[in-house]
Design a protein around this motif. Structure first.
Motif, PDB file in Angstrom:
ATOM      1  N   MET A  21      21.379 -11.055 -14.447  1.00 16.10           N
ATOM      2  CA  MET A  21      21.462 -12.486 -15.022  1.00 16.10           C
ATOM      3  C   MET A  21      22.723 -13.465 -13.989  1.00 16.10           C
ATOM      4  N   LYS A  22      23.490 -13.223 -13.397  1.00 20.79           N
ATOM      5  CA  LYS A  22      24.576 -13.945 -12.782  1.00 20.79           C
ATOM      6  C   LYS A  22      23.351 -14.273 -11.539  1.00 20.79           C
ATOM      7  N   ASN A  23      22.966 -12.996 -11.133  1.00 20.93           N
ATOM      8  CA  ASN A  23      21.717 -13.780  -9.493  1.00 20.93           C
ATOM      9  C   ASN A  23      20.796 -15.097  -9.940  1.00 20.93           C
ATOM     10  N   SER A  24      20.120 -14.681 -11.277  1.00 20.94           N
ATOM     11  CA  SER A  24      18.885 -15.317 -11.936  1.00 20.94           C
ATOM     12  C   SER A  24      19.812 -16.854 -12.149  1.00 20.94           C
ATOM     13  N   VAL A  25      21.045 -17.220 -12.477  1.00 20.59           N
ATOM     14  CA  VAL A  25      21.662 -18.367 -13.075  1.00 20.59           C
ATOM     15  C   VAL A  25      22.088 -19.028 -11.093  1.00 20.59           C
ATOM     16  N   ARG A  26      22.452 -18.203 -10.373  1.00 21.45           N
ATOM     17  CA  ARG A  26      23.194 -18.636  -9.235  1.00 21.45           C
ATOM     18  C   ARG A  26      21.595 -19.360  -8.610  1.00 21.45           C
ATOM     19  N   GLY A  27      20.393 -18.637  -8.686  1.00 20.48           N
ATOM     20  CA  GLY A  27      19.750 -19.007  -7.654  1.00 20.48           C
ATOM     21  C   GLY A  27      19.202 -20.533  -8.116  1.00 20.48           C
ATOM     22  N   VAL A  28      19.167 -20.709  -9.871  1.00 15.55           N
ATOM     23  CA  VAL A  28      18.650 -21.918  -9.871  1.00 15.55           C
ATOM     24  C   VAL A  28      19.867 -22.631 -10.378  1.00 15.55           C
ATOM     25  N   LEU A  29      20.794 -22.731  -9.763  1.00 16.26           N
ATOM     26  CA  LEU A  29      21.835 -23.363  -9.594  1.00 16.26           C
ATOM     27  C   LEU A  29      21.585 -23.897  -8.037  1.00 16.26           C
ATOM     28  N   THR A  30      21.385 -22.886  -6.938  1.00 19.46           N
ATOM     29  CA  THR A  30      21.210 -22.968  -5.893  1.00 19.46           C
ATOM     30  C   THR A  30      20.354 -23.362  -5.527  1.00 19.46           C
ATOM     31  N   TRP A  31      18.663 -24.359  -6.447  1.00 21.28           N
ATOM     32  CA  TRP A  31      18.089 -24.177  -5.668  1.00 21.28           C
ATOM     33  C   TRP A  31      16.616 -22.810  -4.962  1.00 21.28           C
ATOM     34  N   SER A  61      19.189   8.160  -8.336  1.00 19.48           N
ATOM     35  CA  SER A  61      17.598   7.354  -8.635  1.00 19.48           C
ATOM     36  C   SER A  61      17.575   6.227  -9.372  1.00 19.48           C
ATOM     37  N   GLU A  62      18.360   6.311 -10.121  1.00 16.36           N
ATOM     38  CA  GLU A  62      19.206   4.967 -10.888  1.00 16.36           C
ATOM     39  C   GLU A  62      19.116   3.909 -10.289  1.00 16.36           C
ATOM     40  N   GLU A  63      19.547   4.439  -9.745  1.00 18.76           N
ATOM     41  CA  GLU A  63      20.544   2.909  -8.573  1.00 18.76           C
ATOM     42  C   GLU A  63      19.887   2.305  -7.477  1.00 18.76           C
ATOM     43  N   SER A  64      18.743   3.541  -7.522  1.00 23.16           N
ATOM     44  CA  SER A  64      17.770   2.882  -6.411  1.00 23.16           C
ATOM     45  C   SER A  64      16.386   1.563  -6.662  1.00 23.16           C
ATOM     46  N   LEU A  65      16.268   2.015  -7.739  1.00 19.72           N
ATOM     47  CA  LEU A  65      15.309   1.031  -8.736  1.00 19.72           C
ATOM     48  C   LEU A  65      15.592   0.121  -8.747  1.00 19.72           C
ATOM     49  N   ASP A  66      14.430  -1.325  -8.312  1.00 20.16           N
ATOM     50  CA  ASP A  66      14.391  -2.704  -8.267  1.00 20.16           C
ATOM     51  C   ASP A  66      15.246  -3.220  -9.616  1.00 20.16           C
ATOM     52  N   LEU A  67      16.094  -3.592  -9.672  1.00 14.96           N
ATOM     53  CA  LEU A  67      16.740  -4.163 -11.083  1.00 14.96           C
ATOM     54  C   LEU A  67      16.716  -5.252 -11.866  1.00 14.96           C
ATOM     55  N   SER A  68      16.288  -6.557  -9.645  1.00 16.34           N
ATOM     56  CA  SER A  68      15.963  -8.249 -10.138  1.00 16.34           C
ATOM     57  C   SER A  68      14.342  -8.670 -11.068  1.00 16.34           C
ATOM     58  N   PRO A  69      15.313  -9.233 -12.113  1.00 19.14           N
ATOM     59  CA  PRO A  69      14.065  -9.592 -13.186  1.00 19.14           C
ATOM     60  C   PRO A  69      12.798 -10.250 -12.127  1.00 19.14           C
ATOM     61  N   SER A  70      11.738 -10.690 -12.619  1.00 21.51           N
ATOM     62  CA  SER A  70      10.633 -10.885 -12.202  1.00 21.51           C
ATOM     63  C   SER A  70      10.375 -11.908 -12.603  1.00 21.51           C
ATOM     64  N   GLN A  71       9.922 -13.324 -11.631  1.00 25.58           N
ATOM     65  CA  GLN A  71      10.728 -15.227 -12.484  1.00 25.58           C
ATOM     66  C   GLN A  71       8.791 -14.770 -12.569  1.00 25.58           C
ATOM     67  N   ASN A  72       8.412 -15.876 -13.703  1.00 25.76           N
ATOM     68  CA  ASN A  72       7.062 -16.147 -14.437  1.00 25.76           C
ATOM     69  C   ASN A  72       6.892 -17.432 -13.381  1.00 25.76           C
ATOM     70  N   PRO A  73       5.026 -17.068 -13.741  1.00 30.64           N
ATOM     71  CA  PRO A  73       5.060 -17.599 -12.475  1.00 30.64           C
ATOM     72  C   PRO A  73       4.306 -19.302 -12.767  1.00 30.64           C
ATOM     73  N   VAL A  74       4.723 -19.985 -14.114  1.00 28.36           N
ATOM     74  CA  VAL A  74       4.544 -21.144 -13.961  1.00 28.36           C
ATOM     75  C   VAL A  74       6.006 -21.511 -13.397  1.00 28.36           C
ATOM     76  N   VAL A  75       6.676 -21.324 -14.368  1.00 28.40           N
ATOM     77  CA  VAL A  75       8.120 -21.824 -14.109  1.00 28.40           C
ATOM     78  C   VAL A  75       8.033 -22.353 -12.241  1.00 28.40           C
ATOM     79  N   THR A  76       7.418 -20.815 -10.948  1.00 31.18           N
ATOM     80  CA  THR A  76       7.472 -21.217  -9.832  1.00 31.18           C
ATOM     81  C   THR A  76       6.821 -22.341  -9.444  1.00 31.18           C
ATOM     82  N   GLN A  77       5.479 -21.986  -9.835  1.00 32.06           N
ATOM     83  CA  GLN A  77       5.029 -23.474  -9.929  1.00 32.06           C
ATOM     84  C   GLN A  77       5.210 -24.441  -9.965  1.00 32.06           C
TER      85      GLN A  77
END
Length: 160
Positions: A21-31, A61-77
């Motif tokens: 959540m911090k990374n997604s908010v940080r991603g929105v704020l830093t464009w 094995s849980e630590e090696s999982l990619d837990l980054s949230p997938s972005q909505n393609p509409v928001v990306t477009q």
């Protein structure tokens, strides 16, 4: 032991969710600018003493999982559309000041620079340079000397 392991897993999942959540908010704020700093976290000393190998492997094995949230393609477009509209508006302003060619060249250079990856590669991703891969394994589409020699001697139909 199971209660400790369950509590550890729950705590780890909560931390991962908060970080995502911090990374997604940080991603929105830093464009879209990515943070290349890597923070390594050491596990608490109470959980280092886990003796059961299966439990340790499941935690790893849980630590090696990619837990980054997938972005909505509409928001990306929509985001890319807004970037383009901002660029086009600034380009029109630059044209009014007879600075359009310089603006176009500089924005092209910035676009090229932003599209090169400067961060670390993902876990398990193979390198384009075969000497850095396990067993010097080449990626698909690489022209190897053996393949080139086979084509010269036996023609293009000899490709496997």
């Amino acid at each position: 032991m199971e209660a400790k392991l369950t509590a550890y897993r729950d705590r780890k999942r909560r931390r991962a969710m908060v970080e995502s959540m911090k990374n997604s908010v940080r991603g929105v704020l830093t464009w879209g600018k990515t943070d290349t700093t890597v923070i390594t976290e050491t596990p608490p000393p109470a959980y280092v003493e886990l003796e059961d190998r299966e439990d340790i492997e499941s935690i790893q094995s849980e630590e090696s999982l990619d837990l980054s949230p997938s972005q909505n393609p509409v928001v990306t477009q929509v985001t890319y559309l807004l970037y383009f509209l901002l660029w086009a508006t600034l380009y029109m302003i630059a044209l009014q000041f007879e600075f359009g060619a310089v603006y176009f060249i500089l924005s092209s250079l910035v676009l090229i620079w932003k599209n090169t990856r400067s961060g670390p590669k993902k876990k398990g991703e193979i390198s384009a340079y075969s000497v850095f891969n396990p067993n010097c394994e080449a990626i698909d589409g690489t022209l190897k000397a053996e393949q080139f020699e086979r084509e010269i001697r036996f023609g293009a139909s000899s490709i496997r």
